[in-house]
Scaffold this motif. Sequence first.
Motif, mmCIF file in Angstrom:
data_model
loop_
_atom_site.group_PDB
_atom_site.id
_atom_site.type_symbol
_atom_site.label_atom_id
_atom_site.label_comp_id
_atom_site.label_asym_id
_atom_site.label_seq_id
_atom_site.Cartn_x
_atom_site.Cartn_y
_atom_site.Cartn_z
ATOM 1 N N GLU A 196 42.808 41.537 27.903
ATOM 2 C CA GLU A 196 43.377 41.793 29.226
ATOM 3 C C GLU A 196 42.867 40.710 30.170
ATOM 4 N N ALA A 197 43.269 39.465 29.894
ATOM 5 C CA ALA A 197 42.787 38.341 30.691
ATOM 6 C C ALA A 197 43.494 38.335 32.036
ATOM 7 N N ILE A 198 42.711 37.983 33.072
ATOM 8 C CA ILE A 198 43.259 37.934 34.423
ATOM 9 C C ILE A 198 44.465 37.000 34.494
ATOM 10 N N SER A 199 44.374 35.856 33.792
ATOM 11 C CA SER A 199 45.483 34.891 33.852
ATOM 12 C C SER A 199 46.746 35.485 33.243
ATOM 13 N N SER A 200 46.600 36.295 32.173
ATOM 14 C CA SER A 200 47.781 36.917 31.558
ATOM 15 C C SER A 200 48.411 37.932 32.508
ATOM 16 N N VAL A 201 47.560 38.667 33.218
ATOM 17 C CA VAL A 201 48.075 39.654 34.161
ATOM 18 C C VAL A 201 48.800 38.934 35.307
ATOM 19 N N ALA A 202 48.225 37.824 35.767
ATOM 20 C CA ALA A 202 48.855 37.044 36.834
ATOM 21 C C ALA A 202 50.211 36.508 36.375
ATOM 22 N N ASP A 203 50.264 36.004 35.130
ATOM 23 C CA ASP A 203 51.529 35.491 34.584
ATOM 24 C C ASP A 203 52.571 36.604 34.517
ATOM 25 N N MET A 204 52.119 37.784 34.099
ATOM 26 C CA MET A 204 53.036 38.917 33.992
ATOM 27 C C MET A 204 53.639 39.255 35.349
ATOM 28 N N CYS A 209 40.707 36.526 43.244
ATOM 29 C CA CYS A 209 39.921 35.304 43.123
ATOM 30 C C CYS A 209 40.681 34.267 42.284
ATOM 31 N N HIS A 210 41.263 34.727 41.177
ATOM 32 C CA HIS A 210 42.023 33.842 40.286
ATOM 33 C C HIS A 210 43.220 33.237 41.018
ATOM 34 N N LEU A 211 43.970 34.087 41.718
ATOM 35 C CA LEU A 211 45.157 33.613 42.435
ATOM 36 C C LEU A 211 44.770 32.606 43.514
ATOM 37 N N ALA A 212 43.660 32.899 44.208
ATOM 38 C CA ALA A 212 43.203 31.997 45.260
ATOM 39 C C ALA A 212 42.793 30.652 44.665
ATOM 40 N N ALA A 213 42.124 30.694 43.519
ATOM 41 C CA ALA A 213 41.668 29.464 42.872
ATOM 42 C C ALA A 213 42.857 28.616 42.408
ATOM 43 N N GLN A 214 43.962 29.293 42.065
ATOM 44 C CA GLN A 214 45.161 28.579 41.622
ATOM 45 C C GLN A 214 45.933 27.991 42.807
ATOM 46 N N GLY A 215 45.492 28.299 44.006
ATOM 47 C CA GLY A 215 46.213 27.856 45.201
ATOM 48 C C GLY A 215 47.547 28.570 45.316
ATOM 49 N N ASP A 216 47.594 29.825 44.834
ATOM 50 C CA ASP A 216 48.837 30.580 44.784
ATOM 51 C C ASP A 216 49.404 30.869 46.166
ATOM 52 N N GLN A 217 50.704 30.670 46.332
ATOM 53 C CA GLN A 217 51.379 30.995 47.584
ATOM 54 C C GLN A 217 52.315 32.178 47.404
ATOM 55 N N HIS A 218 52.590 32.515 46.140
ATOM 56 C CA HIS A 218 53.596 33.517 45.801
ATOM 57 C C HIS A 218 53.158 34.927 46.207
ATOM 58 N N PHE A 219 51.868 35.220 45.999
ATOM 59 C CA PHE A 219 51.390 36.584 46.188
ATOM 60 C C PHE A 219 50.573 36.758 47.468
ATOM 61 N N THR A 220 50.691 35.812 48.405
ATOM 62 C CA THR A 220 49.842 35.870 49.596
ATOM 63 C C THR A 220 50.124 37.112 50.435
ATOM 64 N N GLY A 221 51.351 37.651 50.348
ATOM 65 C CA GLY A 221 51.706 38.812 51.163
ATOM 66 C C GLY A 221 51.327 40.137 50.535
ATOM 67 N N MET A 222 50.730 40.085 49.346
ATOM 68 C CA MET A 222 50.437 41.318 48.601
ATOM 69 C C MET A 222 48.966 41.708 48.797
ATOM 70 N N VAL A 223 48.715 42.933 49.251
ATOM 71 C CA VAL A 223 47.317 43.357 49.394
ATOM 72 C C VAL A 223 46.849 43.996 48.100
ATOM 73 N N GLN A 224 45.559 43.811 47.794
ATOM 74 C CA GLN A 224 45.031 44.224 46.498
ATOM 75 C C GLN A 224 43.765 45.064 46.636
ATOM 76 N N PRO A 225 43.936 46.336 46.988
ATOM 77 C CA PRO A 225 42.745 47.181 47.159
ATOM 78 C C PRO A 225 42.158 47.637 45.820
#
Length: 256
Positions: free
Chosen positions: A129-137, A162-178
């Motif tokens: 259950e790698a974080i990168s796989s979940v992000a890709d999904m 943290c992973h998304l931020a490190a990737q410089g992701d712009q796609h999920f910036t509007g999504m909150v993650q509690p």
Amino acid sequence: ITDGITIGHPCCSVHNCSEDLPAITARFCNTHKELQNICSIQGCFQPVQQGCLTCSDPEHLYVQTMYEERGKSMLHLTHCLAAHTTIQPSTLLLETGHSKLGQSWTHNEQLIVCPCGIIVAHVTLFGGEAISSVADMLQVVFPMKTSVPDVLFYDNNCHLHCHLAAQGDQHFTGMVQPVNMFHFKSKHSENDAYCGQHCNLLLFPALYNVTTKSWVFNSSAAEQCNVWLKGYDAMVHDLDATCFNFFLDEMIKERN
Ligand SMILES: [Zn+2]
Ligand SMILES: [Zn+2]
Ligand SMILES: [Zn+2]
């Protein structure tokens, strides 16, 4: 909500390889079939002996014997061998599973579930259950910025964030993650600044009612789905990838 569930089907023994098996009992896919001729002990690259899964190293052969005789009492066998041979098998090798003698199974199924209980997607994670796989999904399931959900519940949200931020992701910036209070208390030391800053449920008054100490939405919907899906574990355990996915798709459609 996304969550992993440990059901799976047989897959190639090479870590993270998602290629279909040529036969349901095969250990490797067609791309990796050469590996059948290499010793199954991790870190050993000697060719196998004919009709064996390991090379001629006595210790490696011993592991295979143990594997084949697994039905019998392991302890009894160890005593017998110790009495009749000079081989001193390293128990470490046997106990820590540094061998790929049998078939491998996919690691888990990752679900995306709405709080109402509708299952939006399921994806097979092959290696973990790698974080990168979940992000890709998430990227595949929510391809457009407008389709990204406002809130994602996930028990590993801080690492995903943290992973998304490190990737410089712009796609999920509007999504909150509690994350839930349990995660907060058990997964981190008191002052994990990152998790506290980004995933602290107190940051989201619209999602969490502080007085009743409960989520406004059913954040346990994924766990409830998991319990339901886990009931089919034995049925899907030995299916090939196509049948496995077909079965899950049909069952999920019925449930939805
Ligand atoms: Zn493979
Ligand atoms: Zn070997
Ligand atoms: Zn955290």
